[in-house]
Design an enzyme around this catalytic site. Structure first.
Site, PDB file in Angstrom:
ATOM      1  N   ASP A  45       0.794  -1.228   0.000  1.00  0.00           N
ATOM      2  CA  ASP A  45       0.000   0.000   0.000  1.00  0.00           C
ATOM      3  C   ASP A  45       0.828   1.280   0.000  1.00  0.00           C
ATOM      4  OD1 ASP A  45       0.979  -0.080   2.572  1.00  0.00           O
ATOM      5  OD2 ASP A  45      -0.930   0.360   3.540  1.00  0.00           O
ATOM      6  N   GLU A  46       2.077   1.191  -0.423  1.00  0.00           N
ATOM      7  CA  GLU A  46       2.916   2.383  -0.460  1.00  0.00           C
ATOM      8  C   GLU A  46       3.816   2.348  -1.679  1.00  0.00           C
ATOM      9  OE1 GLU A  46       6.595   3.948   2.162  1.00  0.00           O
ATOM     10  OE2 GLU A  46       4.709   3.761   3.278  1.00  0.00           O
TER      11      GLU A  46
END
Length: 181
Positions: A45-46
């Site tokens: 998620d990054e």
């Protein structure tokens, strides 16, 4: 989870669904690839996008477009930080969670960073943060104002990198990952 169960005995814990998480991650990053091939996926998620070659839309407009598309199609919110390097964009994204959007204009990196707590700098974990606090270096501005040779007494070999980060300097490139199939 153990602490959450102690605080809330009636807590319902669902098993993780890693396949679903990966699907959402691939779909989320596909929106980034719509604008540039220079997308580095740091984790599920990054990630980072290099938008320096994009013409026609500003980085802020691209970020807002991606936010809307992810919310509309996936029904999830994302936090975005836009800056001239990985350091600034990462910190901008993290301080705006959840579902935040922070754009740091070029040339305003120090104005953005310096009021923040030193703990926001990469490489400053809880132990070094406590050491900095004891030495009176609570804010990033304090770290930036400390000569590197003195900072080395507290941070050791990490001092030059932390000092550069405190000045908003970060030359780490975006290392692209291939687009998801």
């Amino acid at each position: 989870t153990a602490r959450a169960r102690r605080l809330c005995p009636k807590l319902i814990v669902l098993p993780p669904n890693f396949e679903l998480y990966e699907l959402f991650s691939r779909r989320m990053f596909s929106y980034a690839h719509d604008f540039t091939p220079l997308v580095e996926i740091g984790s599920i998620d990054e990630g980072y996008m290099d938008l320096s070659g994009c013409r026609g839309k500003s980085p802020g407009d691209i970020g807002r477009t991606i936010r809307r598309a992810v919310l509309q199609s996936m029904k999830i919110t994302i936090s975005e930080g836009i800056g001239r390097n990985k350091l600034v964009s990462q910190i901008a994204s993290k301080i705006s969670k959840p579902a935040g959007f922070v754009e740091v204009e070029h040339g305003h990196e120090c104005a953005f960073l310096h009021p923040l707590a030193a703990k926001w700098l990469p490489g400053v974990g809880p132990k070094l943060e406590a050491t900095f606090r004891t030495a009176g270096l609570e804010k990033i501005a304090h770290v930036a104002a400390t000569p590197p040779h003195l900072l080395a007494l507290l941070a050791g070999s990490a001092a030059p990198q932390i000092h550069a980060f405190a000045h908003g300097e970060d030359d780490r490139p975006v290392i692209p990952d291939p687009p998801a199939a």
